[in-house]
Design a protein around this motif. Structure first.
Motif, PDB file in Angstrom:
ATOM      1  N   LEU A 125       8.849  -0.868   5.353  1.00  0.00           N
ATOM      2  CA  LEU A 125       9.593  -1.161   4.129  1.00  0.00           C
ATOM      3  C   LEU A 125      10.768  -2.081   4.414  1.00  0.00           C
ATOM      4  O   LEU A 125      11.014  -3.051   3.687  1.00  0.00           O
TER       5      LEU A 125
ATOM      6  N   ARG B 213      -9.038   2.379  -4.706  1.00  0.00           N
ATOM      7  CA  ARG B 213      -7.620   2.457  -5.048  1.00  0.00           C
ATOM      8  C   ARG B 213      -6.969   1.110  -4.748  1.00  0.00           C
ATOM      9  O   ARG B 213      -7.424   0.368  -3.864  1.00  0.00           O
TER      10      ARG B 213
ATOM     11  N   SER C 255      -1.819  -1.513  -2.909  1.00  0.00           N
ATOM     12  CA  SER C 255      -0.404  -1.147  -2.922  1.00  0.00           C
ATOM     13  C   SER C 255      -0.177   0.341  -2.699  1.00  0.00           C
ATOM     14  O   SER C 255       0.932   0.761  -2.361  1.00  0.00           O
ATOM     15  N   GLU C 256      -1.210   1.165  -2.862  1.00  0.00           N
ATOM     16  CA  GLU C 256      -1.060   2.611  -2.700  1.00  0.00           C
ATOM     17  C   GLU C 256      -1.292   3.067  -1.258  1.00  0.00           C
ATOM     18  O   GLU C 256      -0.953   4.201  -0.911  1.00  0.00           O
TER      19      GLU C 256
ATOM     20  N   ALA D 236       0.029   2.379   1.683  1.00  0.00           N
ATOM     21  CA  ALA D 236       1.215   2.757   2.457  1.00  0.00           C
ATOM     22  C   ALA D 236       1.719   4.133   2.035  1.00  0.00           C
ATOM     23  O   ALA D 236       2.175   4.927   2.867  1.00  0.00           O
ATOM     24  N   PHE D 237       1.613   4.443   0.745  1.00  0.00           N
ATOM     25  CA  PHE D 237       2.050   5.758   0.255  1.00  0.00           C
ATOM     26  C   PHE D 237       1.179   6.866   0.846  1.00  0.00           C
ATOM     27  O   PHE D 237       1.684   7.900   1.288  1.00  0.00           O
ATOM     28  N   TYR D 238      -0.126   6.650   0.892  1.00  0.00           N
ATOM     29  CA  TYR D 238      -1.019   7.663   1.448  1.00  0.00           C
ATOM     30  C   TYR D 238      -0.786   7.849   2.944  1.00  0.00           C
ATOM     31  O   TYR D 238      -0.833   8.975   3.461  1.00  0.00           O
TER      32      TYR D 238
ATOM     33  N   ALA E  97       1.964   7.512   4.458  1.00  0.00           N
ATOM     34  CA  ALA E  97       3.251   8.168   4.681  1.00  0.00           C
ATOM     35  C   ALA E  97       3.083   9.677   4.888  1.00  0.00           C
ATOM     36  O   ALA E  97       3.923  10.319   5.527  1.00  0.00           O
ATOM     37  N   PHE E  98       2.001  10.244   4.359  1.00  0.00           N
ATOM     38  CA  PHE E  98       1.762  11.666   4.548  1.00  0.00           C
ATOM     39  C   PHE E  98       1.516  11.998   6.016  1.00  0.00           C
ATOM     40  O   PHE E  98       1.807  13.109   6.470  1.00  0.00           O
TER      41      PHE E  98
END
Length: 401
Positions: free
Chosen positions: A161, A252, A255-256, A258-260, A262-263
């Motif tokens: 980020l 998906r 853009s999603e 990186a969010f996944y 992060a888990f």
């Protein structure tokens, strides 16, 4: 050559005062942060130099290769010359390479600069772990390693980020100014805050080489190192396949992703937190094996979801959260066991351990790209890695040398 036990060899000098944990975390963070912070800028680099995406990715590959080589050589070098001078030299190389990368006129120069940046950053990665073992008992070292993991995991979680924000706001070259500044800060901290002690000034070359050979010939050390690699860096199989799993197979948006991912950072973080609380209360070998069994459970759940045709975002993210939690629990235990076999060679042990981890991680990432089903390939690799880690730990426990 028989490996030493947790007792220091005869004639070994008094251990130095422990270095501050936050300082060791800073030194370790420098080596890993430079990987993740630059990834978002790769398309900009390709455009800036008018080159291909593959050539731009070579800046990442050069760093990984440099980091792997650095971990092999820094251990014995630091055991001979001492921690302090090697860390100072490493931070100077890191800062100079960052400045060179900032000014690089060609993609070839940037690739070379990234290689030397890794050579410099590898000193903190290897010696941060070794110095933590230098000043602590076996159980205390495991607890401190767990706490250091908590601090260092902030890097992979936030640096992409930060890199994206820097590249967008001030251009991709500004990333290297930040890394150069980090190297200079670490250089100053090593110079001013690193405690002096006997181990920081090196020892006899013959003893260093005998210890190094002893590590290479020790089934216990190799069992912990190979098991630790399969228990932790095998997750690269999933990280490499994740964009294709979520975008191509689960449809998906990119853009999603990186969010996944992060888990996974969250799982390792909580696993390390649990390890820091349980170290000293539960036998370390049990924690290591239990952590890897948890990872195996996550891998099997992921594999079953793929084989049954029910794979979804939740059935990818949650099993991997379980797997990464187990990795966070097992990782500091395996590392502490490996470093404690011969405390007088903790630098060499740290370097060899890190090199084996990177080789296993790279191999697992490559294997996950085989075939036309990335989810199935990653699930099979992770399951096999969990089994191999358990087998390696068993061999290490059963071996006397």
């Amino acid at each position: 050559m028989t490996m030493a036990t947790c007792h220091e060899p005869q004639g070994w000098r008094t251990a130095p005062a422990p270095a501050p944990l936050w300082l060791l975390a800073m030194l370790t963070l420098g080596g890993t942060m430079a990987i993740h912070i630059f990834v978002p800028a790769l398309p900009m680099v390709a455009a800036a130099f008018g080159t291909t995406a593959g050539a731009a990715q070579m800046t990442l590959s050069a760093y990984v290769v440099g980091l792997a080589l650095a971990q092999v050589v820094y251990g014995p070098i630091a055991d001979f010359f001492g921690r302090r001078p090697v860390l100072i030299a490493g931070m100077v190389i890191y800062a100079l390479a960052g400045a060179t990368a900032f000014l690089a006129p060609t993609i070839e120069m940037l690739i070379v600069a990234r290689f030397f940046e890794a050579i410099g950053g590898g000193s903190g990665l290897v010696l941060g772990r070794a110095m933590l073992r230098d000043g602590h008992s076996h159980e205390e070292a495991a607890r401190k390693l767990s706490l250091m993991n908590l601090m260092v995991m902030v890097g992979p979680g936030l640096s992409p980020l930060v890199g994206a924000l820097l590249a967008e706001a001030t251009g991709w070259r500004s990333i290297f100014l930040v890394l150069c500044a980090l190297g200079l800060v670490n250089l100053l901290l090593v110079w001013r805050r690193l405690p002096h002690g006997p181990d920081l000034h090196g020892r006899d070359l013959g003893r260093v080489m005998r210890s190094y050979a002893g590590l290479l010939g020790s089934r216990r050390f190799l069992g912990y190192a190979i098991g630790g690699g399969f228990a932790t860096t095998a997750i690269y199989a999933y990280l490499g396949a994740a964009p294709f799993i979520f975008v191509d197979q689960l449809h998906r948006p990119a853009s999603e992703v990186a969010f996944y991912l992060a888990f996974n950072v969250l799982g390792v973080w909580f696993g390390s937190l649990a390890a820091s609380r349980l170290a000293g209360r539960i036998r370390m070998g049990r924690l290591m094996v239990a952590g890897n069994l948890i990872s195996c459970l996550g891998a099997v759940l992921f594999l079953l979801a793929v084989l049954s045709g029910t794979l979804s975002v939740a059935l990818a993210v949650l099993p991997m959260l379980v797997l990464s939690f187990g990795a966070g629990l097992a990782s500091p235990m395996a590392l502490s066991e490996a470093l404690s076999l011969d405390p007088a060679a903790s630098g060499s042990a740290s370097g060899l351990y890190g090199f084996i981890q990177m080789v296993i991680g790279a191999a697992c990432a490559a294997l996950s790209g085989i075939g036309g089903n990335p989810a199935l390939a990653a699930a099979l690799v992770l399951t096999a890695a969990g089994i191999l880690a358990q087998l390696s730990f068993h061999i290490a426990h059963r071996s006397r040398a």
